[in-house]
Design a protein around this motif. Structure first.
Motif, short mmCIF file in Angstrom:
data_model
loop_
_atom_site.label_atom_id
_atom_site.label_comp_id
_atom_site.label_asym_id
_atom_site.label_seq_id
_atom_site.Cartn_x
_atom_site.Cartn_y
_atom_site.Cartn_z
N LEU A 72 -5.69 -1.62 3.11
CA LEU A 72 -5.80 -3.08 3.10
C LEU A 72 -6.60 -3.48 1.86
O LEU A 72 -7.81 -3.26 1.80
CB LEU A 72 -6.51 -3.57 4.37
N ALA A 73 -5.93 -4.04 0.89
CA ALA A 73 -6.59 -4.38 -0.37
C ALA A 73 -7.67 -5.44 -0.15
O ALA A 73 -7.49 -6.36 0.65
CB ALA A 73 -5.57 -4.88 -1.37
N PRO A 74 -8.79 -5.32 -0.85
CA PRO A 74 -9.83 -6.34 -0.75
C PRO A 74 -9.31 -7.70 -1.22
O PRO A 74 -8.30 -7.80 -1.92
CB PRO A 74 -10.91 -5.82 -1.70
N ALA A 96 3.58 -8.04 -9.10
CA ALA A 96 4.14 -9.22 -8.43
C ALA A 96 3.17 -9.79 -7.40
O ALA A 96 3.57 -10.23 -6.32
CB ALA A 96 5.47 -8.89 -7.78
N GLY A 97 1.87 -9.76 -7.73
CA GLY A 97 0.87 -10.34 -6.85
C GLY A 97 0.46 -9.46 -5.69
O GLY A 97 -0.36 -9.87 -4.86
N VAL A 98 0.99 -8.24 -5.61
CA VAL A 98 0.69 -7.34 -4.50
C VAL A 98 -0.18 -6.19 -5.01
O VAL A 98 0.14 -5.55 -6.01
CB VAL A 98 1.97 -6.78 -3.87
N LEU A 151 5.90 4.45 -13.18
CA LEU A 151 6.31 3.90 -14.47
C LEU A 151 6.59 2.40 -14.41
O LEU A 151 6.64 1.74 -15.45
CB LEU A 151 7.56 4.64 -14.97
N ASP A 152 6.76 1.87 -13.20
CA ASP A 152 7.01 0.43 -13.05
C ASP A 152 5.71 -0.37 -12.99
O ASP A 152 5.74 -1.60 -12.90
CB ASP A 152 7.83 0.16 -11.79
N ILE A 153 4.58 0.33 -13.03
CA ILE A 153 3.27 -0.34 -12.91
C ILE A 153 2.63 -0.46 -14.29
O ILE A 153 2.56 0.51 -15.04
CB ILE A 153 2.34 0.45 -11.97
N GLN A 154 2.15 -1.65 -14.61
CA GLN A 154 1.48 -1.89 -15.88
C GLN A 154 0.04 -2.35 -15.72
O GLN A 154 -0.64 -2.61 -16.71
CB GLN A 154 2.26 -2.93 -16.70
N GLN A 155 -0.41 -2.45 -14.48
CA GLN A 155 -1.73 -3.03 -14.24
C GLN A 155 -2.38 -2.37 -13.02
O GLN A 155 -1.73 -2.16 -12.00
CB GLN A 155 -1.57 -4.53 -13.98
N VAL A 156 -3.66 -2.01 -13.17
CA VAL A 156 -4.42 -1.41 -12.07
C VAL A 156 -5.77 -2.11 -11.97
O VAL A 156 -6.52 -2.16 -12.95
CB VAL A 156 -4.62 0.11 -12.29
#
Length: 202
Positions: A6-8, A80-82, A94-99
């Protein structure tokens, strides 16, 4: 025990400053640089406005080394906001550009890691791979030795959406730029965003 699946709350930002980030990354010898509004403030040499977060870029192949340097933070991929928890020791797809990186002790988001393409020698604009330059031309150093993306490139990123803070950043920064920086921005705005109101007369 906290359920990390569950993301903060996404509003729980209490980000580091560029100086605090640099201390955390002092053992990393791989390419990285501050981007976003904080990069412009490094250019100005002072904090000109409040910042909701801090962003820095790194190369995809280098992710695990940066993750090790920030090992006390929980990491979540952002798409996408998730936000999705990224287990320890794993790299993003590879589809992720942000952490996003969360400090479980302070209960706050600390830093936003932006994954870029390119190489240690070549910087590539992520929205148009035809725009590429030697990395040495794209990264500047603050007086404290903190690497940041050149201001014209920061403004090119900001030109896509132009939120109120982006408009503020543009009008504060443009008068401080040398002619070659203004020309770089104008040339790339004409290429990517013809008709944009930030395009200055030649």
């Amino acid at each position: 025990m906290t359920d990390k699946a569950l993301a903060p709350d996404q509003e729980l930002w209490r980000s580091w400053t560029p100086a605090e980030l640099a201390v955390r990354l002092k053992t990393v010898s791989l390419p990285w640089c501050v981007v976003g509004g904080w990069a412009l403030d490094l250019w100005h040499g002072e904090k000109t406005r409040e910042h909701d977060d801090i962003e820095f870029t790194l190369l995809r192949d280098d992710f695990l080394e940066f993750r090790h340097a920030l090992g006390d933070l929980d990491m979540y991929t952002a798409k996408a906001g998730v936000l999705t928890f990224l287990p320890v020791g794993q790299s993003p797809g590879l589809d992720i550009q942000q952490v996003w990186c969360f400090d479980p002790v302070a209960q706050a988001w600390r830093v936003d890691m932006m994954i870029e393409s390119g190489s240690p020698e070549v910087w590539v604009y992520k929205r148009d791979g035809s725009i590429r330059f030697p990395r040495t031309e794209m990264l500047y150093l603050s007086s404290e030795g903190i690497p940041y993306l050149r201001p014209a490139a920061i403004l090119l990123f900001k030109a896509l959406h132009v939120r109120p803070k982006d408009e503020e950043d543009f009008h504060k920064t443009l008068p401080t730029l040398p002619d070659e920086e203004v020309a770089w921005l104008r040339r790339h705005l004409l290429k990517l965003h013809p008709g944009h109101h930030w395009i200055t007369p030649s």
